[in-house]
Structure formats: C-alpha cells, structure tokens
Scaffold this active site. Structure first.
Site, mmCIF file in Angstrom:
data_model
loop_
_atom_site.group_PDB
_atom_site.id
_atom_site.type_symbol
_atom_site.label_atom_id
_atom_site.label_comp_id
_atom_site.label_asym_id
_atom_site.label_seq_id
_atom_site.Cartn_x
_atom_site.Cartn_y
_atom_site.Cartn_z
ATOM 1 N N ILE A 1 80.846 120.389 29.246
ATOM 2 C CA ILE A 1 80.240 120.544 30.580
ATOM 3 C C ILE A 1 79.618 121.928 30.795
ATOM 4 C CG2 ILE A 1 81.634 118.741 31.697
ATOM 5 C CD1 ILE A 1 83.269 121.092 33.009
ATOM 6 N N TYR B 1 92.909 131.665 37.166
ATOM 7 C CA TYR B 1 92.690 130.211 37.206
ATOM 8 C C TYR B 1 92.370 129.755 38.639
ATOM 9 C CZ TYR B 1 94.081 125.270 37.467
ATOM 10 O OH TYR B 1 94.124 123.918 37.718
ATOM 11 N N GLY C 1 91.903 114.762 28.688
ATOM 12 C CA GLY C 1 92.961 115.453 29.433
ATOM 13 C C GLY C 1 93.888 114.442 30.104
HETATM 14 N N1 NAP Z 1 97.659 120.416 35.247
HETATM 15 C C1 NAP Z 1 98.020 120.752 36.478
HETATM 16 O O1 NAP Z 1 99.204 121.032 36.747
HETATM 17 C C2 NAP Z 1 97.011 120.767 37.590
HETATM 18 C C3 NAP Z 1 97.417 121.122 38.884
HETATM 19 C C4 NAP Z 1 96.466 121.103 39.919
HETATM 20 C C5 NAP Z 1 95.161 120.756 39.657
HETATM 21 N N2 NAP Z 1 94.792 120.440 38.380
HETATM 22 C C6 NAP Z 1 93.401 120.091 38.138
HETATM 23 O O2 NAP Z 1 93.364 118.720 37.780
HETATM 24 C C7 NAP Z 1 92.298 118.495 36.861
HETATM 25 C C8 NAP Z 1 92.822 117.754 35.643
HETATM 26 O O3 NAP Z 1 93.836 118.539 35.037
HETATM 27 P P1 NAP Z 1 94.617 118.045 33.741
HETATM 28 O O4 NAP Z 1 96.040 118.443 33.893
HETATM 29 O O5 NAP Z 1 94.261 116.626 33.442
HETATM 30 O O6 NAP Z 1 93.961 118.997 32.654
HETATM 31 P P2 NAP Z 1 94.085 118.941 31.058
HETATM 32 O O7 NAP Z 1 95.115 117.943 30.653
HETATM 33 O O8 NAP Z 1 94.214 120.348 30.603
HETATM 34 O O9 NAP Z 1 92.666 118.359 30.631
HETATM 35 C C9 NAP Z 1 91.491 119.077 30.803
HETATM 36 C C10 NAP Z 1 90.504 118.529 29.798
HETATM 37 O O10 NAP Z 1 89.278 119.218 29.989
HETATM 38 C C11 NAP Z 1 88.746 119.470 28.715
HETATM 39 N N3 NAP Z 1 87.771 120.556 28.730
HETATM 40 C C12 NAP Z 1 87.981 121.887 28.739
HETATM 41 N N4 NAP Z 1 86.820 122.543 28.700
HETATM 42 C C13 NAP Z 1 85.836 121.609 28.643
HETATM 43 C C14 NAP Z 1 84.440 121.657 28.571
HETATM 44 N N5 NAP Z 1 83.787 122.828 28.519
HETATM 45 N N6 NAP Z 1 83.751 120.498 28.543
HETATM 46 C C15 NAP Z 1 84.389 119.322 28.571
HETATM 47 N N7 NAP Z 1 85.721 119.196 28.625
HETATM 48 C C16 NAP Z 1 86.443 120.334 28.669
HETATM 49 C C17 NAP Z 1 89.953 119.814 27.865
HETATM 50 O O11 NAP Z 1 89.630 119.709 26.500
HETATM 51 P P3 NAP Z 1 90.391 120.651 25.438
HETATM 52 O O12 NAP Z 1 91.824 120.198 25.453
HETATM 53 O O13 NAP Z 1 89.666 120.363 24.173
HETATM 54 O O14 NAP Z 1 90.235 122.063 25.927
HETATM 55 C C18 NAP Z 1 90.929 118.743 28.331
HETATM 56 O O15 NAP Z 1 90.789 117.546 27.606
HETATM 57 C C19 NAP Z 1 91.705 119.864 36.565
HETATM 58 O O16 NAP Z 1 90.590 120.065 37.380
HETATM 59 C C20 NAP Z 1 92.802 120.830 36.958
HETATM 60 O O17 NAP Z 1 92.288 122.087 37.333
HETATM 61 C C21 NAP Z 1 95.687 120.425 37.350
#
Ligand code: NAP
Length: 287
Positions: free
Chosen positions: A37, A125, A10
């Site tokens: 996970i 979410y 991610g």
């Molecule tokens: N993006 C935002 O704007 C935002 C804002 C506030 C907080 N956050 C938080 O910040 C954190 C990082 O976000 P991000 O933007 O880096 O997210 P991201 O780019 O969507 O990456 C999330 C990763 O988690 C993987 N994943 C999903 N289900 C999984 C599982 N069961 N086991 C292992 N890996 C799994 C996904 O794989 P797949 O692609 O294969 O599904 C993806 O590689 C998260 O906790 C998110 O809630 C994000």
C-alpha cells in the site's frame, strides 16, 4: 458489493476473508506481496482494475515497541499509504474503511472515550495511526473504525502469547494497570462488513470488543478457560505487575475503553464478546 481488502495476511485481513466467504459479496483480498500500500501507483492500478465499492484497509505496521525506532517507515505505512487508498477510492467512488486504534488517546481519563474526545497519542504507532485517520478523511466516503487489543486464531497476539507461555512456566507477570477492551478480530470483521452495508455517515466509529478489563484480567480469563478445557495441564500462576515495573519500549495509555454508542446506533448488535470468542477459539488453539 465488491470489497477489496488490503493487508490480507494479517489477523484482521484473514478474519475478513473468512467472514466475506460467508456473504454474497465479491471479495478480493491482497496481501503485502500482491499489493504494497505504500506504492501509490500499484494502489491506484489495483483499485482501478477491481473497481471496488468498498476498500477495507487491514494493512498496517502494528509492532508498537519496534515502531519507536523507525518512525518514518511507520508513518509511510500507517498514514501516507492511507492517503493513496483515499485518492484511489475517490477515483472509483469507493467507500474507504480505515481501521484505527485506541492508542490515539493518552488514557488520562476515567470514562470510556467517545469519538469526539481529544486525541493525544503517547507513542509513534499511535501518532501514525492518528495521521492515518486524517488521511482517510481525504476520501469522499470513509469510515474510521477504532478498535483495541486485537486477538484471533491468526498471527501474533496476546492470547496466543499466553498459550505459548502456559507451557512450562511457574509464574507469569502481566500488566494490571492498563485497562482496555480485548477485541476478537472475527467480531470486528463482521461489524466492518455490516457497517459497509449500512448507509452510515462518513466519520469515526468506535468499536468495542466487549467487557473492559486489564491485561492481567484478560490473562486470567484465558487461563481459566484453558484450565476448564485441559484440567490435566499445570498452568502458570499469573502475577500482577504495573506498567512501570514491566517497562516496555513504547509508552502505552493506562485507560482506553472505547464508548461504542455511535456504532450501536447504526448497528445495534455490533458490540463484540471477547469472552465468548476465547471459549470458542480455545479448543483449536490448545491442541
Ligand atoms: N493488533 C492490535 O492489537 C490492534 C489494536 C488496535 C487497532 N489495530 C489496528 O487493526 C488493524 C489490523 O491489525 P492486525 O492486528 O490485523 O495487524 P497485523 O496482524 O499486524 O496485520 C497487518 C498486515 O498488514 C501488512 N502490511 C504491513 N505493511 C504493509 C504494506 N506496506 N502493504 C501491504 N500490507 C502491509 C502486514 O504484512 P507483514 O506481516 O508482511 O508486515 C500484515 O499482514 C490495523 O489497522 C491496526 O492498526 C490493531
């Protein structure tokens, strides 16, 4: 320190890997195919094998609109699985760092949210991430780091969407009445590593990516930066629309600026700078 990163593919996972390579820490980053996970036994086995000092959970279900139609899947990944990580962390005495979101709040306020402010998520979410915070608190040592509006050079995010749409569009409508803080995942990764190094108390920490703005202002800043770098490009005119006019599947809070005073008390340089980040990412992204 030995640091295990989940969700390694991610945005945050990849930024954590980049930043960990610049430190003396022994990092192990596992993507979804290496560690799902939601598989309790695999989580325990991976943690017991590597015996990390710190587990950073960068894995999550982050598709906010899609989440509305599959709440059970979302809950398993964003909440239940965090409980498995907390159990495993306790088995080896590791610190668990769980990343959470500004969407735990309903946005009906006019001042930045403190960690102790009442939560009230407006969408599936946000509710799942709130449940994840509660599951993370099952670890004997944990940090919940709340962040907002992540972008980076990796994956899908608002910055990259704007750059894609810049090509060939006359106008672009962007929401003007949701206020938050864009956050460069690279800045967040640095602060997570520093927080793990610090002897901070378990609990929730708000992270701020810099100056608060609307999505509309964020898009204007992106195009201003792009315009300086590529003056020959014809860029779209950005038109403000309200969230009601834009009408997305999931409701989103109107105001979710996070007050990061608690984090700054532990790490004085922790506030990010999204404006600086878009300037430094733009030459690579606008190729
Ligand atoms: N993006 C935002 O704007 C935002 C804002 C506030 C907080 N956050 C938080 O910040 C954190 C990082 O976000 P991000 O933007 O880096 O997210 P991201 O780019 O969507 O990456 C999330 C990763 O988690 C993987 N994943 C999903 N289900 C999984 C599982 N069961 N086991 C292992 N890996 C799994 C996904 O794989 P797949 O692609 O294969 O599904 C993806 O590689 C998260 O906790 C998110 O809630 C994000």
């Amino acid at each position: 320190m030995k640091i295990l990163v989940t969700g390694a593919d991610g945005q945050l996972g990849r930024c954590l890997q980049d930043r960990l390579r610049m430190t003396a820490h022994d990092g192990l980053a596992l993507n979804r195919s290496q560690l799902d996970i939601t598989d309790r036994q695999s989580v325990e086995a991976a943690v017991v094998r590597f015996r990390p000092d710190v587990i950073v959970n960068a894995a999550a279900y982050t598709a906010v609109d899609r989440a509305e139609s599959e709440p059970e899947v979302v809950r398993r990944i964003n909440a239940e699985a965090v409980g498995y990580l907390a159990e495993a962390a306790n088995k080896v005495g590791a610190l668990l760092v769980q990343v959470s979101t500004d969407y735990v709040f309903d946005g009906r306020t006019i001042r930045p949210y403190r960690e102790s402010d009442p939560v009230n998520p407006l969408n599936v979410y946000g509710a799942s991430k709130l449940a994840g915070e509660e599951c993370a608190a099952g670890a004997n040592r944990y940090f919940v780091v709340r962040a907002a509006w992540l972008f980076s050079e990796y994956g899908n995010n608002f910055l990259k969407s704007m750059l894609k749409l810049a090509d060939g569009r006359e106008t672009l409508q962007v929401v003007v009445d949701q206020i938050g803080t864009p956050t460069y995942a690279g800045d967040l990764a640095v602060s997570i590593i520093r927080l793990a190094e610090a002897e901070a108390a378990s609990g929730i920490y708000n992270y701020s990516g810099g100056r608060a703005c609307s999505w509309f202002e964020f898009s204007q800043a992106i195009f201003a930066c792009l315009g300086k770098l590529r003056p020959e490009w014809r860029l779209p005119e950005v038109l403000p629309v309200t969230a009601a006019e834009y009408s997305s599947v999931a409701s989103r809070p109107a105001y979710t600026v996070l007050d990061d005073a608690k984090l700054r008390a532990c790490l004085p340089q922790s506030t990010g700078d999204w404006e600086l980040a878009i300037e430094s990412l733009m030459p690579v992204l606008a190729e």
